[in-house]
Design an enzyme around this catalytic site. Structure first.
Site, PDB file in Angstrom:
ATOM      1  N   CYS A 137      61.076  20.650  54.006  1.00 35.99           N
ATOM      2  CA  CYS A 137      60.464  20.883  55.319  1.00 35.99           C
ATOM      3  C   CYS A 137      61.028  19.909  56.339  1.00 35.99           C
ATOM      4  CB  CYS A 137      58.942  20.754  55.211  1.00 35.99           C
ATOM      5  SG  CYS A 137      58.106  21.107  56.768  1.00 35.99           S
ATOM      6  N   CYS A 140      58.547  18.708  58.975  1.00 34.58           N
ATOM      7  CA  CYS A 140      57.590  17.718  58.472  1.00 34.58           C
ATOM      8  C   CYS A 140      58.242  16.351  58.308  1.00 34.58           C
ATOM      9  CB  CYS A 140      57.052  18.133  57.110  1.00 34.58           C
ATOM     10  SG  CYS A 140      56.679  19.870  56.952  1.00 34.58           S
ATOM     11  N   ASP A 141      59.450  16.320  57.757  1.00 32.96           N
ATOM     12  CA  ASP A 141      60.018  15.052  57.293  1.00 32.96           C
ATOM     13  C   ASP A 141      61.237  14.577  58.088  1.00 32.96           C
ATOM     14  OD1 ASP A 141      58.133  15.044  55.248  1.00 32.96           O
ATOM     15  OD2 ASP A 141      59.430  16.133  53.864  1.00 32.96           O
TER      16      ASP A 141
HETATM   17  P1  FAD Z   1      48.740  25.435  50.454  1.00 38.65           P
HETATM   18  O1  FAD Z   1      48.816  24.067  51.003  1.00 38.65           O
HETATM   19  O2  FAD Z   1      49.970  26.047  49.896  1.00 38.65           O
HETATM   20  O3  FAD Z   1      47.587  25.408  49.342  1.00 38.65           O
HETATM   21  C1  FAD Z   1      47.262  26.525  48.594  1.00 38.65           C
HETATM   22  C2  FAD Z   1      46.493  26.090  47.376  1.00 38.65           C
HETATM   23  O4  FAD Z   1      46.012  27.235  46.682  1.00 38.65           O
HETATM   24  C3  FAD Z   1      47.297  25.295  46.359  1.00 38.65           C
HETATM   25  O5  FAD Z   1      46.578  24.164  45.991  1.00 38.65           O
HETATM   26  C4  FAD Z   1      47.435  26.196  45.188  1.00 38.65           C
HETATM   27  O6  FAD Z   1      47.465  25.460  44.010  1.00 38.65           O
HETATM   28  C5  FAD Z   1      46.143  27.015  45.291  1.00 38.65           C
HETATM   29  N1  FAD Z   1      46.255  28.284  44.605  1.00 38.65           N
HETATM   30  C6  FAD Z   1      47.330  29.100  44.548  1.00 38.65           C
HETATM   31  N2  FAD Z   1      47.067  30.166  43.779  1.00 38.65           N
HETATM   32  C7  FAD Z   1      45.786  30.014  43.329  1.00 38.65           C
HETATM   33  C8  FAD Z   1      44.936  30.777  42.483  1.00 38.65           C
HETATM   34  N3  FAD Z   1      45.352  31.944  41.936  1.00 38.65           N
HETATM   35  N4  FAD Z   1      43.682  30.312  42.223  1.00 38.65           N
HETATM   36  C9  FAD Z   1      43.244  29.152  42.769  1.00 38.65           C
HETATM   37  N5  FAD Z   1      44.008  28.390  43.580  1.00 38.65           N
HETATM   38  C10 FAD Z   1      45.275  28.816  43.854  1.00 38.65           C
HETATM   39  N6  FAD Z   1      52.841  20.760  57.455  1.00 38.65           N
HETATM   40  C11 FAD Z   1      52.505  19.970  58.502  1.00 38.65           C
HETATM   41  O7  FAD Z   1      51.820  20.419  59.403  1.00 38.65           O
HETATM   42  N7  FAD Z   1      52.885  18.656  58.544  1.00 38.65           N
HETATM   43  C12 FAD Z   1      53.628  18.077  57.556  1.00 38.65           C
HETATM   44  O8  FAD Z   1      53.980  16.890  57.648  1.00 38.65           O
HETATM   45  C13 FAD Z   1      53.986  18.879  56.440  1.00 38.65           C
HETATM   46  N8  FAD Z   1      54.692  18.352  55.426  1.00 38.65           N
HETATM   47  C14 FAD Z   1      55.024  19.161  54.352  1.00 38.65           C
HETATM   48  C15 FAD Z   1      55.773  18.596  53.334  1.00 38.65           C
HETATM   49  C16 FAD Z   1      56.131  19.367  52.248  1.00 38.65           C
HETATM   50  C17 FAD Z   1      56.930  18.739  51.134  1.00 38.65           C
HETATM   51  C18 FAD Z   1      55.743  20.737  52.195  1.00 38.65           C
HETATM   52  C19 FAD Z   1      56.127  21.574  50.990  1.00 38.65           C
HETATM   53  C20 FAD Z   1      55.012  21.303  53.227  1.00 38.65           C
HETATM   54  C21 FAD Z   1      54.664  20.515  54.324  1.00 38.65           C
HETATM   55  N9  FAD Z   1      53.936  21.046  55.376  1.00 38.65           N
HETATM   56  C22 FAD Z   1      53.576  20.243  56.429  1.00 38.65           C
HETATM   57  C23 FAD Z   1      53.497  22.441  55.387  1.00 38.65           C
HETATM   58  C24 FAD Z   1      52.028  22.503  54.955  1.00 38.65           C
HETATM   59  O9  FAD Z   1      51.884  21.770  53.766  1.00 38.65           O
HETATM   60  C25 FAD Z   1      51.586  23.932  54.748  1.00 38.65           C
HETATM   61  O10 FAD Z   1      51.816  24.673  55.931  1.00 38.65           O
HETATM   62  C26 FAD Z   1      50.111  23.988  54.408  1.00 38.65           C
HETATM   63  O11 FAD Z   1      49.827  23.173  53.303  1.00 38.65           O
HETATM   64  C27 FAD Z   1      49.671  25.413  54.114  1.00 38.65           C
HETATM   65  O12 FAD Z   1      48.331  25.365  53.778  1.00 38.65           O
HETATM   66  P2  FAD Z   1      47.614  26.524  52.968  1.00 38.65           P
HETATM   67  O13 FAD Z   1      46.181  26.146  52.967  1.00 38.65           O
HETATM   68  O14 FAD Z   1      47.991  27.831  53.495  1.00 38.65           O
HETATM   69  O15 FAD Z   1      48.198  26.503  51.497  1.00 38.65           O
END
Ligand code: FAD
Ligand code: NDP
Length: 312
Positions: A137, A140-141
């Site tokens: 990302c 992000c980084d």
């Molecule tokens: P996610 O964070 O993807 O969480 C989904 C969760 O659902 C996970 O814990 C997963 O295990 C769980 N899950 C999946 N399937 C199932 C299931 N069948 N049953 C139960 N649970 C399940 N964004 C920023 O704004 N700032 C940053 O600095 C930033 N840094 C990042 C750094 C990295 C390395 C990465 C990879 C991403 C970064 N992002 C950042 C992006 C940000 O993390 C994502 O946009 C955000 O986390 C998305 O949130 P979400 O709630 O949609 O899902």
């Protein structure tokens, strides 16, 4: 027992939905996942260090700490969090059935917040240097001090790769895109953007093979050509931009998806899906913004949508 709301997933989207649903007295149950898709409960931010763009933390905050705070807030508001992964869901009738191992839970509404997983190559040395020079990302980084005025690599040749490379030129001395074919997949307009940027070089017919570094950070990468020859290049940062996989396999096609596998939420600003009573939020339905704050915002919308659905 039929729960008013079951939330599946525990990133910023799921926890924001939980906070809103709990405060609306909907007694939400959240399945936070147990290393679902290889990611810890709390989601993608548990895999990173400093988060500097989430409002409210002027000095930044560590990703795992931010997610721990969200989890605490969900619980404080009254969310029942289960550390289990949902195996499958039956949406053919309401109440919906949520299958977790041998147990079945029922809900009037579902909020799907299972996120997406950035693809990685898992080359030799990657586990050592992940988040110590390797990231998936750039937004992000990319601004971190270790990447400033350095030569960086972006792996991939799609629109995301061009976007990430262009973004990184704000900080890097030079960015090289590593493209496995002899052409980019990116759209014409994005190709022109890459080609016209003095700080971007495109290296075709090359694949990342291995990374190495010192005790602290990454310092070099091996690139492999089509004939198997290896060339070592000096670099301080490698950013993967080879696509994301939405975590939708467990839905078994019961809700309409885009061609790329993300859940369709076509009734903006509502987060409604093709199944009445099922809402989706966060990265599992967003392949454009993919940020913690946008995921959180859509989690709020999904919870308010679920509340309105139940009221009607
Ligand atoms: P996610 O964070 O993807 O969480 C989904 C969760 O659902 C996970 O814990 C997963 O295990 C769980 N899950 C999946 N399937 C199932 C299931 N069948 N049953 C139960 N649970 C399940 N964004 C920023 O704004 N700032 C940053 O600095 C930033 N840094 C990042 C750094 C990295 C390395 C990465 C990879 C991403 C970064 N992002 C950042 C992006 C940000 O993390 C994502 O946009 C955000 O986390 C998305 O949130 P979400 O709630 O949609 O899902
Ligand atoms: P894409 O699938 O479009 O591109 C992925 C890129 O990564 C391709 O170059 C692909 O190579 C490469 N790749 C995939 N797997 C590997 C691997 N194992 N090793 C090396 N390279 C690999 O994904 P994007 O994330 O770029 O885009 C997703 C969608 O989002 C697209 O529809 C895109 O148009 C859209 N988007 C639009 C933007 C915009 O318009 N501003 C910005 C960002 C995304 P190959 O071609 O050889 O398969």
């Amino acid at each position: 027992m039929v729960h008013p709301v079951i939330i599946i997933g525990s990133g910023p989207a799921g926890h924001t939905a939980a906070i809103y649903a709990a405060r609306a007295a909907l007694a939400p149950v959240m399945f936070e996942g147990l290393m679902a898709g290889g990611v810890a409960a709390g989601g993608q931010l548990t895999t990173t260090t400093d988060v500097e763009n989430f409002p409210g933390f002027p000095d930044g905050i560590l990703g795992p700490e931010l997610m721990d705070r969200m989890r605490q807030q969900s619980i404080a508001c009254g969310t029942d969090i289960r550390t289990e992964t949902v195996d499958r869901v039956d949406m053919s009738q309401r109440p919906f059935a949520v299958h977790v191992g041998d147990a079945v839970y029922h809900a009037e509404t579902l909020i799907l917040a299972t996120g997406a997983t950035a693809r990685r190559l898992h080359v030799a040395g990657e586990e050592t240097y992940w988040q110590r020079g390797m990231s998936a990302c750039a937004v992000c980084d990319g601004a971190l001090p270790l990447f400033r005025n350095k030569h960086l690599l972006v792996i991939g040749g799609g629109d995301s790769a061009v976007e990430e490379a262009a973004y990184l030129t704000k900080f890097a001395s030079q960015v090289t895109m590593i493209v496995r074919k002899d052409h980019l997949r990116a759209s014409q307009v994005m190709q022109r953007r890459a080609e016209s940027n003095d700080k971007i070089t495109i290296r075709y017919n090359a694949e990342l093979h291995a990374v190495r570094g010192n005790e602290q950070v990454l310092t070099e990468a091996d690139l492999m050509g089509p004939d198997g020859t290896i060339e070592t290049v000096a670099t301080s940062g490698i950013f993967y931009a080879i696509g994301h996989e939405p975590n939708t396999a467990f839905l078994e096609g019961q809700v309409a998806l885009h061609d790329n596998g993300y859940i369709q939420t076509p009734h903006a600003p509502s987060m409604a899906t093709s199944v009445p009573g099922v809402f989706a939020c966060g990265d599992v339905q967003d392949f454009t913004y993919r940020q913690a704050i946008s995921a959180a915002g859509s989690g709020c919308q999904a919870a308010l949508d679920a509340e309105r659905f139940l009221n009607h």
